[in-house]
Design an enzyme around this catalytic site. Structure first.
Site, PDB file in Angstrom:
ATOM      1  N   CYS A   3      99.326 -64.076  17.610  1.00 25.53           N
ATOM      2  CA  CYS A   3      99.660 -63.455  18.896  1.00 25.53           C
ATOM      3  C   CYS A   3      98.429 -62.785  19.506  1.00 25.53           C
ATOM      4  CB  CYS A   3     100.783 -62.446  18.716  1.00 25.53           C
ATOM      5  SG  CYS A   3     102.389 -63.203  18.383  1.00 25.53           S
ATOM      6  N   HIS A  27     100.889 -58.380  23.234  1.00 26.92           N
ATOM      7  CA  HIS A  27     101.448 -57.079  22.878  1.00 26.92           C
ATOM      8  C   HIS A  27     100.360 -56.036  22.683  1.00 26.92           C
ATOM      9  CE1 HIS A  27     100.404 -57.286  18.511  1.00 26.92           C
ATOM     10  NE2 HIS A  27     100.607 -58.592  18.663  1.00 26.92           N
TER      11      HIS A  27
END
Length: 534
Positions: A451, A432
């Site tokens: 992440c 992301h």
């Protein structure tokens, strides 16, 4: 022994040496509890398929493929493995004994030699195909799929085709990095054999224009790995060529390439060649853990180097910096397929993050949820009722009794930024964007909760969507500026591999080393050097 490997095969036995029933002897030894082999399950499967018929003996003599196998085993060190782990010493001893006094070899010893040869092929072949160690036993966060194969069938075909050594070589990883690492391993082992490189004494930082008596040693040190090609200087002056060489070294080991010999650079220069050999061996093993097919087009994230590479037809078409999980929330290793891209994604906060990070912020800043556009729900159920955060007495909420779900609205403050890349996996890890752009200027980038934050999300989305008419860079940016959530399927799924390499060789043949940020090398060293194969 050299005669056996080159000219003596086949060796014929006297009549007293021929067994009346080799099948029974093989079966008996396979069932004997005192017999210890590296690959007992594969061994039994191989002989059951052959009705316990010997593979390496025919009509009372060895077949030439015995020599082929031993020559292959002698080259195991080229793969960062130990030849003695595949019975090489034992086999050589028995064959030497057989060459000098064949009548001294007992009937049961003949079939034990038969089984040992087979076990050597199966265990070595297994290690080349899938790794000597089991990654799931060594690394709790390694979940990438390994290559598999039917090794008993592979051995049968190798013997029938009389290509034992060639068959073993075919089991090696085809990834070009592995081939380059084999070359690097031989080169660094030669440096190790020659005594290694010089150690630089401690001292103050030095840079271009400085004079220091250590500079001649620095020049010699940089020449060992090819970072500097310069003749020794009589005057100890830090010149431009030396600065370029030091910058090249710094970039290869993951340091900021500032051309200054400071504390961290001195430490990296003084890492012994023995440790660098070890690093290469460890990461050759990790290469053997890779899936067989990475995908013609795939994304490769290397956690210790904090980088992402989009590879197309073996070419690196897009590279960028990434931020990975910090030590307490490590990014796992796995392979998945990216399926969708989300513009302006909301962020549903994971439970563990809510109980620590978010709750801590709330209790330090009472208006934190409102300022950062968080919605609050009374539970994690799908139909949980929304709550006004000011109605909750947050001073009574702890990490153990927190029952509220947090979701951050899309927008410039959202922790996921404006773009999210979905790849279904058990860890809920994805790629992301991020509003914290300043983190990409740092050399070490382990700040996330697991992440992967990407440096160039718009460029990555444009390449992956691959639709100039609908999704040019300008149209992607326009969609982002609309501030509404959009979920866009990719034209076709793209394999994504999150990996952990602390050493590799790049396309320019530069040997790269990185810090073991999660401390995973130590466990692998122990496992790889263990006397017992998996």
């Amino acid at each position: 022994m050299s005669k056996i490997l080159s000219i003596v095969f086949p060796i014929f036995f006297t009549s007293q040496f021929v067994l009346a029933s080799p099948h029974e002897e093989i079966q008996s030894q396979l069932d004997a509890p005192e017999m210890r082999f590296s690959a007992p399950v594969l061994l039994k499967k191989f002989y059951e398929a052959r009705a316990f018929e010997p593979a390496w003996f025919a009509q009372g003599h060895f077949i030439p493929e015995v020599s082929d196998l031993l020559n292959a085993l002698k080259q195991a060190d080229r793969e960062g493995l130990h030849p003695e782990d595949y019975h090489l010493n034992s086999l050589q001893t028995q064959l030497d004994q057989l060459e000098s006094t064949p009548e001294s070899l007992l009937e049961k010893d003949q079939m034990h030699l038969e089984l040992t040869l087979t076990d050597a092929f199966l265990s070595y072949g297994s290690d080349l195909l899938s790794g000597r160690t089991n990654p799931f036993d060594v690394d709790d966060d390694w979940f990438a799929g390994r290559r598999t194969g039917d090794l008993p069938v592979t051995l049968e075909k190798a013997i029938q085709s009389r290509e034992v050594r060639k068959t073993l070589e075919s089991l090696l990883p085809v990834h070009p990095v592995y081939q380059r690492m084999r070359v690097a391993l031989a080169r660094y082992r030669q440096m190790e054999k020659n005594g290694g490189w010089p150690i630089l004494p401690a001292g103050p930082s030095i840079q271009k224009g400085d004079r220091d008596k250590r500079l001649s040693t620095l020049r010699r040190r940089l020449s060992y790995e090819g970072d500097l090609n310069q003749k020794p200087h009589a005057k100890p002056v830090f010149d431009s060529a030396l600065e370029r060489g030091l910058k090249k070294f710094q970039a290869r080991v993951g340091l900021a390439p500032d051309g200054i010999l400071g504390k961290d650079t001195l430490k990296a220069l003084n890492v012994p060649v023995t440790e660098r050999v070890q690093q290469i061996r460890l990461n050759m093993e990790r290469c053997r853990w890779l899936p067989g097919d990475l995908g013609e087009r795939h994304i490769f994230v290397n956690v210790p180097s904090f980088t992402l590479h989009l590879v197309d037809n073996s070419r690196d078409t897009l590279s960028m910096k990434v931020v990975v999980g910090r030590k307490m929330r490590q990014t796992p290793v796995f392979s998945s397929k990216m399926t969708h891209i989300v513009f302006n994604p909301p962020w549903s906060v994971p439970v563990n993050v809510a109980r620590t990070d978010i709750l801590e912020h709330i209790q330090e800043e009472p208006d934190y949820l409102t300022r950062h556009k968080f919605e609050v729900f009374d539970g994690y159920e799908e139909n949980a009722a929304p709550l006004d955060p000011v109605t909750v007495d947050w001073t009574t909420v702890t990490s153990t009794n927190l029952r509220y779900k947090f979701r951050q609205k899309s927008g410039p403050l959202n922790a996921l930024g404006r773009i999210k890349f979905l790849l279904p996996n058990r860890f809920d890890v994805y790629l992301h964007d991020t509003p914290s752009r300043s983190l990409f200027s740092k050399t070490v980038r382990d700040f996330s909760s697991g992440c992967i934050r990407v440096e160039k999300p718009v460029e990555l989305a444009e390449v992956l969507l691959n639709d100039e008419n609908r999704w040019s860079k300008e149209k992607i940016e326009a969609a982002i500026n609309e501030s509404t959530e959009q979920i866009i399927p990719l034209p076709e799924p793209v394999p994504v591999h999150l990996m952990y390499w602390t050493a590799w060789v790049d396309e320019r043949d530069n040997v790269q080393f990185r810090e073991d940020i999660y401390g995973r090398d130590v466990a692998l060293v122990h496992a790889l050097n263990s006397e017992v194969s998996q």
